[in-house]
Design a protein around this motif. Structure first.
Motif, short mmCIF file in Angstrom:
data_model
loop_
_atom_site.label_atom_id
_atom_site.label_comp_id
_atom_site.label_asym_id
_atom_site.label_seq_id
_atom_site.Cartn_x
_atom_site.Cartn_y
_atom_site.Cartn_z
N PHE A 1 -6.26 -20.85 -37.68
CA PHE A 1 -4.81 -20.74 -37.56
C PHE A 1 -4.45 -19.27 -38.30
O PHE A 1 -4.89 -18.53 -39.00
N PRO B 1 0.38 -29.16 -48.39
CA PRO B 1 0.71 -29.45 -50.79
C PRO B 1 -0.20 -28.85 -51.07
O PRO B 1 0.60 -28.54 -52.14
N ALA B 2 -0.96 -28.43 -50.52
CA ALA B 2 -1.91 -27.57 -51.38
C ALA B 2 -1.23 -26.13 -51.33
O ALA B 2 -0.84 -25.31 -52.21
N ILE B 3 -0.85 -26.01 -50.33
CA ILE B 3 0.16 -24.25 -50.22
C ILE B 3 1.64 -24.57 -51.76
O ILE B 3 2.03 -23.72 -52.36
N VAL C 1 -7.87 -27.13 -57.49
CA VAL C 1 -7.52 -27.09 -55.66
C VAL C 1 -7.91 -26.29 -55.12
O VAL C 1 -9.23 -26.14 -54.10
N LEU D 1 -0.52 -30.22 -36.92
CA LEU D 1 -1.06 -30.23 -37.68
C LEU D 1 -2.38 -29.58 -39.22
O LEU D 1 -2.46 -30.23 -40.33
N VAL D 2 -2.45 -28.76 -38.19
CA VAL D 2 -2.60 -27.95 -39.00
C VAL D 2 -1.80 -27.53 -40.43
O VAL D 2 -2.35 -27.62 -41.82
N TYR D 3 -0.68 -27.32 -40.14
CA TYR D 3 0.36 -26.62 -41.55
C TYR D 3 0.83 -28.32 -42.05
O TYR D 3 0.66 -28.07 -43.55
N THR E 1 -7.76 -32.85 -47.87
CA THR E 1 -7.07 -31.89 -46.67
C THR E 1 -7.05 -31.66 -46.09
O THR E 1 -7.46 -30.69 -45.05
N SER E 2 -6.69 -30.09 -47.53
CA SER E 2 -6.43 -28.93 -46.83
C SER E 2 -7.26 -28.35 -46.26
O SER E 2 -7.98 -27.38 -44.93
N ALA F 1 -8.46 -28.69 -42.64
CA ALA F 1 -7.86 -27.82 -41.88
C ALA F 1 -8.60 -26.33 -41.77
O ALA F 1 -8.46 -25.62 -40.91
N TYR G 1 -10.40 -25.35 -38.07
CA TYR G 1 -8.81 -25.29 -36.92
C TYR G 1 -8.68 -22.85 -37.49
O TYR G 1 -9.16 -22.18 -38.42
N LEU H 1 -1.32 -30.65 -42.80
CA LEU H 1 -2.76 -30.46 -43.85
C LEU H 1 -2.73 -29.59 -45.07
O LEU H 1 -2.91 -30.54 -46.14
N VAL H 2 -2.52 -28.63 -44.81
CA VAL H 2 -2.60 -27.26 -45.80
C VAL H 2 -1.01 -26.84 -46.54
O VAL H 2 -1.55 -26.84 -47.97
N ILE I 1 -5.54 -33.51 -52.58
CA ILE I 1 -4.94 -31.97 -51.90
C ILE I 1 -5.72 -31.51 -50.89
O ILE I 1 -6.14 -30.86 -49.80
#
Lengths: 306, 334
Positions: A129, B53-55, A179, B46-48, A119-120, A123, A127, B50-51, A116
């Motif tokens: 965002f 599951p953590a969120i 996390v 893609l960004v959203y 991958t985040s 981002a 990126y 990727l993040v 988890i």
């Protein structure tokens, strides 16, 4: 606040270090007389003794036969040393079971948490965002929240979701709590990888996801290993959440709960307790000591690089 | 004894947990893909993905419990009112400050003790760590060996360390009292009297915390260039001056965050005060252990939720001051 990122690549680090060692005042011999050096060695040896002595005592008590555990004898290897306590905790008490439970829970959570976070963190690193900086600040703030703060709602939630006495609740709780910190460590590491590598791959026709899996992940192996170890040691040593969620059924306890049970309240099985303590500590300590260099650079990366 | 049934049961439980987690993630990603990519045609979908599951995890296991705890803190939920609790407004918050948190001890003494505990520990961690780092930061024989031995308390699982020390504080058989007797002093009631018990807690935690600071500081010392010291030497500076004028300022970027982190960790330390305090003396509780007891020994859930929020606000104020004075969060923006 910025400091030079400690780098994982030892080949880059070493020349600087030796240079610093030659030049630094504190390394140079000129200030240190033989007398001063002796004093320094004596202080350090003294401190090392203080560091290690409790561990030696645990070992010493674990070797004592059951009827001689309570003794004012301070010798490290008792005259009637025996491995009886080890046999008892491994084959008559539930220690093997507890260790297995801990391994199962810990490895699962470390893997889930790592996937988890990996991958985040990508981002966050690559990126821009909406909400990015808010989220990063939030992730940092969660480091301030004590576990104890969440235990009442987690306990009541676990009761309502019927998760008391199961590993499910424990695994999910552990993976999520690890996390934020993992994201910080990994983001810090990804930031040091030049973005040109991915750009080149994308020009060659790779998708951003492919670039991540084929380029970033393999390059980040040291950071991934560090994060995995961090999550592992956090979950391995955790007591509070496990105690709240697992309850008291003996066969499902993790080792910290099991050891606490060996301590009992009134009749302490000291010899057995200490034997168990040695068995669970030695592997983790070896792992920790051999990885400490990476863990420290991971820590400073995660916490310092604000 | 190894229980084979329990082994199989744990395997199947873990397998099903992994399955559930994977399923949730797959469903979530598929949903996001459909909504963001196919329907809304968002550019950075893609960004959203990727993040998310953590969120989702943090929302479910941190934000939601926190908000819900805020709600519980305004009810009279307890073991006897577990399902039929009622809303009582801010009364719990008033109670935290006016009534005993446990049997006798009230909030303010607990707060002072926690602050004292944090100050004592962090002070000794930092000075001890600094002294050892300075001693180790030179060409010497056995440096690696010393370093390894010094790290051991940090590598030892905290629960093991805490319980081992608890044995050493035993009145009759612990080595501290045995030593005291041998040199002709009276043994101390480490476990049953308040001040010695608090001192015992501090001793153990100082022992545990020094290695971390030593290692971090040693890393920092090694990155200071020797030229500064050479220049200072030309000007005839003493060792003491070099330490205060060069070493400390150069170490500030490393010391500040480790002190901040150390403070929060010590403030929130549960294991040491919990395990060293064998007889559950209220005079040795710090905020976090008192919170645990209020919740799980006195089963006052509503009250302890309010108590938890009070602790949370103290930490929040502390970190806000920290963020403001050091500008720690500036780097987040870039």
């Amino acid at each position: 606040m910025t400091i030079n990122n400690p780098t994982y690549d030892s080949s880059v680090e070493k020349p600087q270090k030796t240079k610093a060692r030659k030049k630094s005042f504190f390394h140079a011999n000129r200030g240190d007389s033989t007398f001063k050096r002796t004093i320094i060695h004596i202080i350090l040896i003294g401190y090392c003794l203080i560091s290690v002595y409790p561990l030696l005592r645990i070992f010493s008590v674990s070797l004592r036969p059951g009827n001689r555990v309570l003794s004012t004898d301070l010798s490290i290897i008792p005259p009637d040393a025996t491995f009886e306590n080890y046999r008892i905790v491994l084959f008559e008490q539930g220690l093997l079971q507890w260790i297995w439970n801990s391994i199962a829970v810990t490895v699962t959570t470390a893997i889930i948490g790592l996937i988890i976070a990996a991958t985040s963190a990508y981002a966050f690193s690559r990126y821009k965002f909406k909400g990015r900086s808010t989220l990063l600040i939030y992730l940092l703030t969660t480091q301030m929240i004590p576990t104890a703060m969440l235990m009442v709602p987690l306990y009541i939630l676990a009761i309502k979701l019927n998760m008391i006495g199961t590993y499910r609740g424990l695994i999910i709780a552990y993976s999520v709590t690890s996390v934020p910190f993992s994201i910080w460590i990994l983001k810090g590491y990804y930031d040091t990888i030049p973005i040109e590598l991915e750009e080149a791959a994308i020009i060659d026709g790779a998708s951003p996801l492919q670039a991540f899996f084929k380029i970033i992940l393999p390059l980040s192996t040291p950071a991934l290993a560090t994060t995995f170890l961090f999550n592992f040691s956090q979950a391995w040593n955790e007591f509070l959440i496990a105690r709240i969620i697992l309850g008291s059924q003996e066969s499902i306890l993790t080792w910290p709960l099991g050891l606490n049970r060996l301590m009992g309240q009134y009749l302490v099985q000291w010899g057995q307790y200490n034997a168990a303590a040695i068995i669970v500590s030695i592997p983790v300590m070896i792992l920790f000591l051999s990885m400490s260099k990476y863990m420290i650079s991971g820590l400073t990366l995660g916490s310092v690089k604000g | 004894m190894f229980n084979f049934d329990a082994f199989l049961k744990s395997l199947s439980e873990i397998g099903s947990t992994i399955l559930v987690v994977v399923l949730i993630v797959v469903v979530l990603e598929a949903l996001l893909y459909l909504i963001l990519v196919k329907w809304l045609k968002v550019k950075n979908a893609l960004v959203y993905m990727l993040v998310s599951p953590a969120i989702l995890g943090l929302l479910l296991l941190q934000i939601y419990p926190l908000l819900w705890e805020g709600y519980i803190s305004m009810t009279n939920m307890s073991l006897s009112h577990f399902f039929n609790y009622s809303f009582i407004g801010l009364r719990n918050y008033v109670r935290v400050f006016t009534e005993p948190v446990l049997k006798q001890v009230t909030f303010l003494p607990l707060l002072w003790r926690t602050i004292l505990w944090t100050l004592i520990n962090v002070f000794f961690h930092v000075t001890g760590g600094m002294i050892l780092a300075l001693l180790l930061n030179r060409d010497m024989k056995m440096r690696g060996v010393y370093r390894m031995f010094i790290i051991i308390p940090w590598a030892l699982p905290q629960v093991v360390a805490a319980m081992a020390w608890r044995g050493e504080f035993n009145y009759e058989y612990g080595w501290i009292n045995v030593m005291l007797k041998q040199i002709g002093l009276t043994p101390v009631q480490w476990m049953t009297s308040p001040t010695p018990n608090f001192a015992a807690m501090c001793l153990v935690n100082i022992w545990l915390g020094i290695p971390f600071m030593t290692v971090i500081f040693l890393g920092g010392l090694q990155s200071i260039s020797g030229e500064f010291y050479e220049a200072a030497e030309m000007d005839g500076a003493s060792n003491w001056q070099k330490f205060w004028k060069i070493t400390l300022p150069m170490m500030k970027p490393i010391m500040t965050p480790s002190i901040i982190l150390g403070t929060v960790w010590t403030f929130n330390n549960f294991n040491i005060p919990f395990f060293i305090n064998q007889y559950e003396l209220e005079s040795s509780d710090i905020l976090v252990t008192a919170l645990f007891r209020a919740a799980f020994e006195y089963n006052r859930y509503g009250f302890s939720a309010a108590f938890a929020y009070v602790i949370f606000f103290i930490l929040l104020i502390y970190s806000a001051i920290y963020a403001k004075t050091t500008g720690a969060l500036k780097g987040v923006k870039d």
